[in-house]
Write an enzyme that holds these catalytic residues in place. Structure first.
Site, PDB file in Angstrom:
ATOM      1  N   GLU A  24     -10.407  -8.504  -7.708  1.00  0.00           N
ATOM      2  CA  GLU A  24      -9.368  -8.505  -8.754  1.00  0.00           C
ATOM      3  C   GLU A  24      -9.572  -9.591  -9.805  1.00  0.00           C
ATOM      4  O   GLU A  24      -8.604 -10.232 -10.220  1.00  0.00           O
ATOM      5  CB  GLU A  24      -7.984  -8.686  -8.102  1.00  0.00           C
ATOM      6  CG  GLU A  24      -7.644  -7.599  -7.116  1.00  0.00           C
ATOM      7  CD  GLU A  24      -6.368  -7.893  -6.321  1.00  0.00           C
ATOM      8  OE1 GLU A  24      -5.598  -6.964  -6.106  1.00  0.00           O
ATOM      9  OE2 GLU A  24      -6.160  -9.052  -5.899  1.00  0.00           O
TER      10      GLU A  24
HETATM   11  C1  TNX Z   1      -4.797  -7.246  -2.830  1.00  0.00           C
HETATM   12  S1  TNX Z   1      -7.077  -6.885  -1.126  1.00  0.00           S
HETATM   13  C2  TNX Z   1      -5.485  -8.452  -2.759  1.00  0.00           C
HETATM   14  C3  TNX Z   1      -4.758  -9.664  -2.365  1.00  0.00           C
HETATM   15  C4  TNX Z   1      -3.305  -9.404  -2.120  1.00  0.00           C
HETATM   16  C5  TNX Z   1      -3.161  -8.103  -1.372  1.00  0.00           C
HETATM   17  C6  TNX Z   1      -1.766  -7.809  -0.964  1.00  0.00           C
HETATM   18  C7  TNX Z   1      -7.650  -7.914  -2.040  1.00  0.00           C
HETATM   19  C8  TNX Z   1      -9.077  -8.097  -1.946  1.00  0.00           C
HETATM   20  N1  TNX Z   1      -6.840  -8.561  -2.873  1.00  0.00           N
HETATM   21  O1  TNX Z   1      -4.938 -10.660  -3.335  1.00  0.00           O
HETATM   22  O2  TNX Z   1      -2.777 -10.455  -1.384  1.00  0.00           O
HETATM   23  O3  TNX Z   1      -3.632  -7.077  -2.194  1.00  0.00           O
HETATM   24  O4  TNX Z   1      -1.698  -6.687  -0.133  1.00  0.00           O
END
Ligand code: TNX
Length: 540
Positions: free
Chosen positions: A338
């Protein structure tokens, strides 16, 4: 060891055989195949006799291998805690002359047994755990632990003798990496809480704990060369609480504690996104040279390290070096998820350089699936959580996959809309959702050889205490453990849910605050380990 006890033991098994054959309605036969072990062992054969575990049992280990002796001592300690009786370990390669023996044995090289497999062979007077490695013995002990009544989980509550059904369990894992991730960044969890999680994982043969040590809301690991990361960046958390961090001593303590239970710690420093805590602690890591404010909300994707400043790579090098030095396991996780405020080209350049830094400190890189766009080879691991095309791209570059499909493996999701904790973007995720999936069938075009293992991430936006951890972890983590250990063709939800239902008393005995899913037939554990009183009552 006296003759009286040996006679008593023989008498008891005789009485048991008589009662089980004469009044089947009152007592179940001592049938090892009626166990409720999770993860389900590869093979279980029952021989329908009884091994009497009483205070006279001699625990024996062959002389010479310290790691095997440690496992024997661990077993003795478990039985000592549970019964209050002082079990000793004797170094001997033969069973005791009188009374029953538990033998810890090294398998002969060349045995058809994987390195972490074990054979638990329960005969009338001898119970043995045979393995090639101490890890294998450890797993054999965990299986034995689950065959014993749940009082084994408490101090001084296991009444001896315990009658154990005879038979042979041969068992080994399907995947090398069976993990859970704990996010200590969104909310901080201290060393005792992490140790508890490690204790829990060990019982289900999970062998990896991935610690998400940094994120926008907090930096949780002391770095001597960049001290503000923790003094400032560790000073808060989601919701504005006081946060916290692990000193180097704390981290080493966790690593050692986990190592003793054959669990490898995988440290994660998430970058170049999810870095606000670092950006708030050091202005020079920002492209505009200005420190950001600390962040206590729950948004993602807004922060990025400045990918074209050299100081950024000095920073990454120092952080990776200091943590790698304290990490005996082979992996270092560099996040990579992300990074929505990093240009794609900058992202790929950054991740490729960060990967080189990880390699230069002797570790293999793991990254969330977006990392598939960076330079990769067969030493790298792509953690699949969102995009199938990323998983495929990683495999095409030769990398291995760690499977954490958010729909099934994200144990931070609510169970249903009424759950008191959890997020819902990939859920809800009931106990059957967490169990009913197969690592090989998630992404078209991948094969079992491409997969290193499975991991259940527990993100911590909504959880603040050990009780909260337990509620989201249990019972879903048992299903994930079974997916990592047991062959797909041996797994069926209808059978699993019954076995899981029998774990209620054990989880309660361990003091676990679990979610009592309506999909599971929770019940008292079956007592194929009848005690003397029950045997007596069986007489008509
Ligand atoms: C996505 S999964 C994220 C996290 C969040 C999570 C909450 C991922 C690699 N990144 O930063 O905490 O969703 O479910």
């Amino acid at each position: 060891m006296d003759l009286r006890n040996s006679v008593l033991a023989t008498f008891l098994s005789g009485v048991l055989m008589l009662t089980t054959s004469s009044c089947k309605e009152t007592y179940p036969p001592t049938n090892l195949t009626q166990h409720s072990v999770i993860p389900l062992p590869a093979s279980v054969m029952a021989t329908n006799q009884t091994f009497v575990l009483d205070e006279e049992v001699s625990i024996r280990v062959e002389e010479g291998d310290e790691s095997f002796k440690n496992e024997a001592l661990r077993l003795a300690e478990m039985l000592r805690n549970a019964t209050g009786h002082d079990f000793e370990v004797e170094e001997a390669d033969k069973p005791a002359w009188f009374g029953n023996s538990i033998m810890i044995k090294k398998a002969a090289e060349g045995q058809p047994l994987p390195a972490s497999g074990y054979v638990l062979d329960i005969q009338e007077t001898q119970l043995s755990i045979t393995a090639l490695s101490a890890e294998g013995v450890f797993y054999g002990i965990q299986t034995l632990r689950q065959i014993l009544p749940s009082q084994v989980e408490k101090t001084g509550e296991l009444q001896s003798p315990v009658l154990i059904p005879t038979g042979i369990i041969r068992d080994w894992p399907q995947y090398e990496y069976r993990g859970m991730m704990l996010d200590v960044a969104r909310h901080f969890f201290d060393v005792p809480a992490v140790k508890k999680v490690i204790d829990y994982l060990a019982l289900y043969k999970i062998n990896t704990l991935h610690l998400h040590l940094s994120d926008d809301q907090g930096w949780r690991i002391e770095i001597e060369s960049w001290p503000n990361l923790t003094t400032h960046g560790g000073s808060t958390e989601v919701g504005g609480g006081e946060g916290g961090f692990f000193t180097k001593e704390d981290y080493k303590e966790i690593v050692a504690y986990a190592g003793d239970k054959h669990i490898t710690i995988v440290p994660e420093i998430d970058m170049p996104g999810h870095t606000n805590a670092a950006l708030a602690s050091y202005p020079e890591l920002n492209c505009d040279g200005k420190a950001t404010e600390l962040y206590t909300g729950m948004k993602v994707g807004f922060s990025t390290l400045c990918t074209d400043k050299e100081i950024t790579y000095e920073f990454v090098n120092d952080v990776v070096r200091e943590i790698a030095e304290m990490t005996p396991g082979p992996w270092f996780h560099i996040g990579g998820d992300e990074s929505h405020s990093t240009e794609q080209e900058d992202y790929e350049y950054f991740m490729s350089r960060a990967r080189e830094i990880v390699k230069s400190h002797g570790k293999q890189m793991i990254g969330w699936d977006e990392v598939a766009h960076a330079d990769l080879d067969e030493t790298d691991v792509v953690q699949f959580w969102a995009k199938e095309e990323n998983a495929l791209l990683g495999v095409q570059k030769g990398a291995k996959l760690l499977m954490s499909p958010s729909k099934h493996a994200y144990i931070d999701m609510k169970y249903d809309e009424n759950s008191r904790l959890g997020l819902d973007w990939a859920g809800p995720s009931e106990v059957d959702d967490a169990y009913n999936w197969d690592p090989v069938h998630l992404v078209e075009g991948i094969e079992k050889v491409d997969i290193l293992g499975v991991e259940a991430p527990l993100w911590a936006e909504t959880i603040e205490t050990l009780d909260d951890i337990e509620y989201l972890m249990f019972p879903r983590i048992l299903g994930i453990a079974e997916i990592g250990w047991t062959a797909t063709e041996n797994r069926r939800w209808d059978e699993y849910r019954v076995r899981l239902g029998q774990h209620r008393d054990r989880m309660k005995a361990m003091g676990i605050d679990f979610y009592e899913s309506p999909l599971v037939p929770w019940q008292e554990e079956a007592s194929f380990f009848m005690d003397i009183e029950m045997t007596g009552e069986g007489d008509e």
